[in-house]
Each structure stands twice: as C-alpha cells, then as structure tokens.
Design a protein around this motif. Structure first.
Motif, PDB file in Angstrom:
ATOM      1  N   TRP A   1       0.831  -1.197   0.000  1.00 20.32           N
ATOM      2  CA  TRP A   1       0.000   0.000   0.000  1.00 20.32           C
ATOM      3  C   TRP A   1       0.869   1.252   0.000  1.00 20.32           C
ATOM      4  O   TRP A   1       0.484   2.280  -0.566  1.00 20.32           O
ATOM      5  CB  TRP A   1      -0.919   0.000   1.219  1.00 20.32           C
ATOM      6  CG  TRP A   1      -1.967  -1.070   1.160  1.00 20.32           C
ATOM      7  CD1 TRP A   1      -2.013  -2.236   1.874  1.00 20.32           C
ATOM      8  CD2 TRP A   1      -3.130  -1.083   0.313  1.00 20.32           C
ATOM      9  NE1 TRP A   1      -3.133  -2.964   1.524  1.00 20.32           N
ATOM     10  CE2 TRP A   1      -3.839  -2.278   0.570  1.00 20.32           C
ATOM     11  CE3 TRP A   1      -3.639  -0.193  -0.638  1.00 20.32           C
ATOM     12  CZ2 TRP A   1      -5.019  -2.615  -0.082  1.00 20.32           C
ATOM     13  CZ3 TRP A   1      -4.820  -0.511  -1.292  1.00 20.32           C
ATOM     14  CH2 TRP A   1      -5.494  -1.710  -1.017  1.00 20.32           C
TER      15      TRP A   1
ATOM     16  N   VAL B   1      -1.637  -6.181  -1.071  1.00 18.27           N
ATOM     17  CA  VAL B   1      -2.780  -5.584  -1.762  1.00 18.27           C
ATOM     18  C   VAL B   1      -3.679  -6.651  -2.382  1.00 18.27           C
ATOM     19  O   VAL B   1      -3.347  -7.841  -2.406  1.00 18.27           O
ATOM     20  CB  VAL B   1      -2.289  -4.619  -2.852  1.00 18.27           C
ATOM     21  CG1 VAL B   1      -1.482  -3.496  -2.235  1.00 18.27           C
ATOM     22  CG2 VAL B   1      -1.442  -5.359  -3.901  1.00 18.27           C
TER      23      VAL B   1
ATOM     24  N   GLY C   1      -1.796   0.112  -4.153  1.00 21.26           N
ATOM     25  CA  GLY C   1      -2.921  -0.791  -4.342  1.00 21.26           C
ATOM     26  C   GLY C   1      -2.583  -1.852  -5.363  1.00 21.26           C
ATOM     27  O   GLY C   1      -1.467  -1.904  -5.890  1.00 21.26           O
TER      28      GLY C   1
END
Length: 384
Positions: free
Chosen positions: A170, A213, A175
């Motif tokens: 992150w 992620v 992401g």
C-alpha cells in the motif's frame, strides 16, 4: 523543438520513448533519468538517442531548460516529482495512476495551477479508435439513456509479478489491480458516464500471497440518474479479455465493438431491432480513425497543447476523478461501508498514510528483487 526528459527507465518508459520518436520535428529526448543509471543508458543505446544522456539523480534536470517531462516511476514518487518539475518550469506528463492518494493529487493540481504549466495524466486507451468512436456513439443519443455500465478489467499476472521491490504494498504501489490496471478502464468509463454518487465494493487476494494488496475486486456503482454499474478489477483472469459494455434504453454497445438492439413484442419479450442496429453500425463505421493511437496519441495531444495553448484531453482534474473512485472502492471493500462521493480532505482514506493504516492488508510482502530482466509487457487492450 521541445526538449523532453524521461524520469524512470523501467518497462513503461519504452512506450513513451517510441511515442516521442514519432514526432522528430517537434521534440527531442535530451535525458533519461533512473536511480539505476545503467538502465537509463541501456534505453539510450537501445533507441539510439544521440542527443540524450543518462542521469542518475533527477535533481540535475531541475536546473536545466526542460520543456516536457514524462514521469515513468512507481506511483509513490509521482506527486513529489510532478510538483518539483512543475515548479522548475517544465510541463509534466505523469504515468497512471496519477498518485497514490487524493491528497497527493490535490498537491499536484495546485502546483499546476500555481505555475501555469500543463499537467497530463496518462490514460492512453482514450486515444484508441474504438474508444474515441464509442464516446461519439454514446454522445449521439442513438442508444438512449445509459442504464447500466459493465467494466471487465481482466488481466493475469504470475505470482512473481509482486516480487519487484515496489509492487504489492500500500505504501509504494498504492494498491493492486484496481489502482494499477483497471485505472485504464475506469478512466474511460468516467469519461463517458461521469462520476457515480456511491459505491459498494468487495476485494480479495486469491492468488498472490507475496502482496499486501488485492488481486481481485468488484465495485457496484450508483449514478445520480439512477443508472447502475459494476467494475471488476483483476490480475487472476486468464486470457485478459477486457471490455466496457454500455446498456442503453434502446440498444447495447461495447468495446470491443458489438451492437445489439431490441424491440418489445406484444407480451414484452424481445425481438431484434435490426433497423437501429444498422443505424448504429453505420454511424460507428463513418467515424474517423485515430491518427496516433495509445501513448503516441496522448503525447501528440500534450505537444499540441504546449504549442498552441489548447487544453489537454486528460488533465490533473480528470486524473483525480479516477483516483477518487478507486479510493472509494478501497474504502468500501476495507470497511464494508457504502461509500458516498465526493471524498474530501477529512476522509480517513484521503492521505497515503490513511490508506496504509485503513486498507485491508492481505499478506506481508515476502520477496523483494531490484529488477526483472527486460521483457515485453502488456499495456492495454486494443479494443478492436
């Protein structure tokens, strides 16, 4: 002749270099910068860039007269690099995603406004003939009000994909496929539909236990006019069959191009509306082809904006709009909440530190390698 510098010599830099080389009368690449200076020199040698030099520290270029900078570095560096080069007097084209937080987007847009320099966020799929034609078809009104939109951003990446040092966290990547792959399709959908008012989302990591992620997410959207939508973002779909489908009151169209239309029989069941299908097909066929596609199309757009003062097609406001929807998907999937837009500076997911603290961490990153050997990568569907 505009002087261009490229920051980051990784895989995506190749698309930028090839695109700039299509406009030898308008621009020249004078520098490529990378923390691995040998990678920058390899790009220079690969493309025989006689006027370019390899630079290890990009800050050297802040002191030079550079007209346009392409930023091709990991997402967590986009904001600081963009602001520094805008304030140094350069126009900036930054790779997707625009940044890893809405706060960073706002800092970038503020710098562009303050300096009067152009900021464009890469969304090269807009500059493909099927996408341009689709936009015109929707605007024609022939298919009626759009009542449902479906985005299938299907990609496939092996387990080792997230071994690269900046991927899968992150903090540095910001992401998974929702941010770094579906961004192409989300940008196109927003360009054609406008922003939704709310989203409910789910996400998971089903195949990559070396990443914090997600590798799969689904977002369900509601628009102000009552229309609904859905976005699936994935790096676990074999075949990478990507599509955008717009269901109108009168007909259905999609990229890759397909058109279907229905009339109602007396009992409410459908029968083909071949007349409308033919009308839509004729309209589509008569639309012009894009002269420069993909990155070349966007670079042509940016060069023209610099040369003439015209606006760019994809600016920082558009880039932020895309990140806002993605952030909403992450917030909803992490908290279970129905998320309403807009997201402001008081939102818990507004900053990168907020996302890092609040977003679901699926696994700990277990492997970190500096570089992959140079190989061909996929950068988007042709949408033929």
């Amino acid at each position: 002749m505009l002087k261009v510098a490229i920051i980051g010599a990784g895989a995506i830099s190749k698309a930028h270099i090839e695109a700039y080389l299509q406009f030898p009368e308008r621009c020249t690449i004078v520098a490529i910068s990378d923390i691995y200076e040998d990678k920058a020199q390899e790009r220079i040698d690969q493309f025989k860039l006689d006027e370019a030099r390899a630079v290890k520290d990009y800050k050297e270029l802040l002191l030079e007269d550079i007209d346009l900078v392409s930023i091709c570095t990991p997402p967590y560096t986009h904001a600081s690099l963009t602001v520094e080069f805008l304030e140094a007097g350069s126009h900036v084209m930054v790779e997707k995603p625009m940044a890893s937080s809405l706060e960073e987007c706002d800092l970038m847009n503020a710098a562009a406004s303050r300096t009067g320099k152009l900021l464009s966020v890469v969304a090269q799929n807009r500059f493909k003939t099927p996408m341009m034609k689709m936009k015109s078809v929707l605007e024609s009104g022939l298919m009626g009000k759009v009542v449902h939109v479906q985005v299938d951003s299907f990609w496939w990446r092996g387990h080792c994909y997230y071994d690269l040092w900046w991927r899968g966290t992150w903090e540095k990547e910001g992401g998974g496929p929702t941010l770094n792959h579906a961004v192409h399709h989300i940008d196109a959908m927003l360009w054609m539909m406008g922003s939704p008012t709310e989203v409910q989302a789910f996400m998971s990591n089903v195949s990559h236990d070396n990443a914090e992620v997600e590798d799969l997410s689904i977002g369900m959207l509601r628009f102000a006019n009552g229309s609904l939508g859905q976005i699936t973002s994935s790096v676990v779909h074999h075949g990478e069959e990507q599509q955008l489908i717009f269901q109108g009151a009168k007909a259905r169209v999609s990229a890759p191009w397909k058109v279907k239309a229905s009339n109602s029989t007396s009992n409410g069941f459908p029968e083909p509306n071949t007349e409308l299908e033919e009308q839509l097909q004729t309209f589509y066929n008569q639309l012009p082809e894009v002269i420069y596609e993909g990155h070349a199309g966007q670079i042509d757009n940016v060069l023209t904006a610099i040369e003439t003062g015209a606006p760019v097609l994809i600016d920082g406001i558009s880039g932020r709009q895309t990140l806002e929807l993605i952030t909403g998907i992450y917030k909803s999937a992490s908290t279970g909440e129905l998320v309403k837009f807009p997201l402001d500076a008081q939102d818990a997911f507004y900053t990168r530190s907020g996302v890092m603290a609040k977003a679901t961490h699926f696994y700990e990153k277990s492997t970190s390698i500096e570089n992959f050997a140079p190989q061909t990568i996929t950068t988007g569907s042709t949408f033929n």
